[in-house]
Design a protein around this motif. Structure first.
Motif, short mmCIF file in Angstrom:
data_model
loop_
_atom_site.label_atom_id
_atom_site.label_comp_id
_atom_site.label_asym_id
_atom_site.label_seq_id
_atom_site.Cartn_x
_atom_site.Cartn_y
_atom_site.Cartn_z
N LEU A 152 -95.25 157.12 28.03
CA LEU A 152 -94.22 156.37 28.75
C LEU A 152 -93.28 155.66 27.79
CD1 LEU A 152 -93.28 155.70 31.60
CD2 LEU A 152 -94.84 153.76 31.60
N ASN A 153 -93.84 155.07 26.74
CA ASN A 153 -93.00 154.37 25.75
C ASN A 153 -92.07 155.36 25.05
OD1 ASN A 153 -94.18 151.93 26.33
ND2 ASN A 153 -95.59 151.97 24.61
N ALA A 154 -92.59 156.55 24.71
CA ALA A 154 -91.78 157.55 24.03
C ALA A 154 -90.65 158.05 24.94
CB ALA A 154 -92.64 158.71 23.57
N LEU A 155 -90.96 158.28 26.21
CA LEU A 155 -89.95 158.76 27.15
C LEU A 155 -88.87 157.71 27.39
CD1 LEU A 155 -92.09 160.63 29.84
CD2 LEU A 155 -90.79 161.61 27.96
N GLU A 156 -89.28 156.45 27.49
CA GLU A 156 -88.30 155.39 27.71
C GLU A 156 -87.38 155.23 26.50
OE1 GLU A 156 -90.75 152.08 28.67
OE2 GLU A 156 -90.80 152.53 30.82
N ALA A 157 -87.96 155.36 25.29
CA ALA A 157 -87.13 155.28 24.08
C ALA A 157 -86.16 156.46 24.01
CB ALA A 157 -88.02 155.25 22.84
N GLU A 158 -86.63 157.66 24.38
CA GLU A 158 -85.76 158.84 24.38
C GLU A 158 -84.67 158.70 25.43
OE1 GLU A 158 -84.47 162.50 22.90
OE2 GLU A 158 -86.03 161.14 22.15
N LEU A 159 -85.01 158.14 26.58
CA LEU A 159 -84.01 157.93 27.63
C LEU A 159 -82.92 156.97 27.15
CD1 LEU A 159 -83.00 158.21 30.55
CD2 LEU A 159 -84.53 156.34 31.18
N LYS A 160 -83.33 155.92 26.46
CA LYS A 160 -82.35 154.96 25.93
C LYS A 160 -81.40 155.63 24.95
CE LYS A 160 -82.07 150.44 23.68
NZ LYS A 160 -82.85 149.32 23.07
N LYS A 161 -81.94 156.47 24.06
CA LYS A 161 -81.08 157.17 23.10
C LYS A 161 -80.16 158.16 23.81
CE LYS A 161 -84.37 158.70 20.39
NZ LYS A 161 -85.02 159.38 19.24
N THR A 162 -80.68 158.84 24.83
CA THR A 162 -79.86 159.80 25.57
C THR A 162 -78.71 159.11 26.29
OG1 THR A 162 -81.80 161.24 25.89
CG2 THR A 162 -79.91 161.60 27.33
N MET A 163 -78.99 157.97 26.91
CA MET A 163 -77.95 157.23 27.61
C MET A 163 -76.89 156.71 26.64
SD MET A 163 -80.19 155.20 30.51
CE MET A 163 -78.74 154.51 31.29
N MET A 164 -77.32 156.30 25.44
CA MET A 164 -76.36 155.86 24.43
C MET A 164 -75.45 157.01 24.01
SD MET A 164 -78.65 153.34 22.00
CE MET A 164 -77.31 153.16 20.83
N LYS A 165 -76.02 158.21 23.88
CA LYS A 165 -75.21 159.38 23.53
C LYS A 165 -74.21 159.70 24.63
CE LYS A 165 -78.73 161.56 20.60
NZ LYS A 165 -79.66 162.71 20.45
N VAL A 166 -74.66 159.64 25.88
CA VAL A 166 -73.77 159.92 27.01
C VAL A 166 -72.62 158.90 27.03
CG1 VAL A 166 -73.58 159.98 29.52
CG2 VAL A 166 -75.53 161.06 28.40
N ASN A 167 -72.96 157.64 26.84
CA ASN A 167 -71.92 156.60 26.84
C ASN A 167 -70.95 156.79 25.68
OD1 ASN A 167 -72.97 155.34 29.11
ND2 ASN A 167 -74.28 153.97 27.93
N THR A 168 -71.47 157.21 24.53
CA THR A 168 -70.59 157.46 23.38
C THR A 168 -69.60 158.58 23.68
OG1 THR A 168 -72.30 156.73 21.84
CG2 THR A 168 -70.52 158.06 20.94
N LEU A 169 -70.11 159.63 24.33
CA LEU A 169 -69.22 160.74 24.70
C LEU A 169 -68.20 160.30 25.76
CD1 LEU A 169 -71.72 163.75 24.91
CD2 LEU A 169 -70.20 163.14 23.04
N ASP A 170 -68.67 159.51 26.73
CA ASP A 170 -67.80 159.09 27.83
C ASP A 170 -66.71 158.11 27.39
OD1 ASP A 170 -68.84 160.66 29.81
OD2 ASP A 170 -70.29 159.18 30.50
N TYR A 171 -67.08 157.18 26.53
CA TYR A 171 -66.18 156.06 26.24
C TYR A 171 -65.58 156.08 24.83
CZ TYR A 171 -68.32 154.28 30.48
OH TYR A 171 -68.76 154.13 31.78
N VAL A 172 -66.02 157.00 23.99
CA VAL A 172 -65.48 157.05 22.63
C VAL A 172 -64.89 158.41 22.30
CG1 VAL A 172 -65.98 156.75 20.18
CG2 VAL A 172 -67.11 155.27 21.86
N ILE A 173 -65.74 159.44 22.31
CA ILE A 173 -65.32 160.75 21.80
C ILE A 173 -64.34 161.44 22.75
CG2 ILE A 173 -66.11 163.04 21.11
CD1 ILE A 173 -68.67 161.76 20.12
#
Length: 214
Positions: A152-173
């Protein structure tokens, strides 16, 4: 806005291609995010049940340890840990949607059970037997709890990184690529208007010259 942008049709094609690639990558990340959310939701339900069961067993262990100390004394409690071999832990790597996490397994010594202690059943109370049985029940629940929590800890950490990538694509790139594309398109459109204006002006001048000759 990059000062190195060259306002050409080739640059427009390149930017559009980059926007399509980034958009496709964002779609994949969204699918990964949804899959992680579903897995986390399911694991949280399982984890909650295992946590509740483990807490119940721990409360029971505390109660039984208190009874054993009360009726048998601390010496009996110390005897429970005699002749116990050290345990060996084995870990295996699992992967879910690109997320790696460890799962642990306790390898017990051969032909050894928790009940094998240096105690004479005829000389001890039934609280000791209850304590040993509860310890055996708690052991398997404890490892399930640890593995579920680790996953659960690993999945939550991966989810956080994935959401950061999505936000970077949406709001920066993606906004930067679209801004660069619009900037080049504006320059090219302005050039085309100027070229059409010049072409019309030249055409009118040629027509005027022909009329004068006639």
């Amino acid at each position: 806005m990059s000062s190195q942008l060259i306002p050409t049709r080739d640059q427009v094609i390149l930017l559009r291609r980059q926007i399509n690639i980034v958009s496709f990558g964002r779609t994949l990340l969204e699918k990964k995010k949804d899959a992680l959310l579903r897995a986390i939701e399911e694991d949280r339900k399982v984890f909650s049940e295992k946590e509740k069961r483990l807490k119940g067993l721990i409360r029971k262990l505390n109660y039984l340890y208190a009874l054993v100390r009360m009726y048998e004394g601390n010496t009996t409690v110390k005897l429970l840990s005699m002749n116990k071999p050290s345990i060996e832990l084995k870990s295996t790597i699992h992967t879910l949607m690109g997320c790696k996490y460890l799962q642990y397994k306790c390898k017990k010594a051969e032909d050894f059970t928790l009940e094998e202690v240096a105690l004479d059943p005829a000389l001890t109370s039934f609280y000791v037997d209850d304590l040993l049985r509860t310890l055996t029940d708690t052991e398997s629940v404890l490892w399930d709890f640890i593995n579920t929590k680790t996953k659960l800890n690993a999945l939550e950490a991966e989810l956080k990184k994935t959401m950061m990538k999505v936000n970077t694509l949406d709001y920066v790139i993606l906004p930067k690529l679209k801004t660069d594309l619009n900037y080049i398109m504006d320059i090219l459109n302005e050039r085309e208007r100027q070229e059409r204006y010049i072409a019309k002006k030249v055409s009118r001048r040629k027509s005027s010259q022909r009329d004068v000759k006639v």
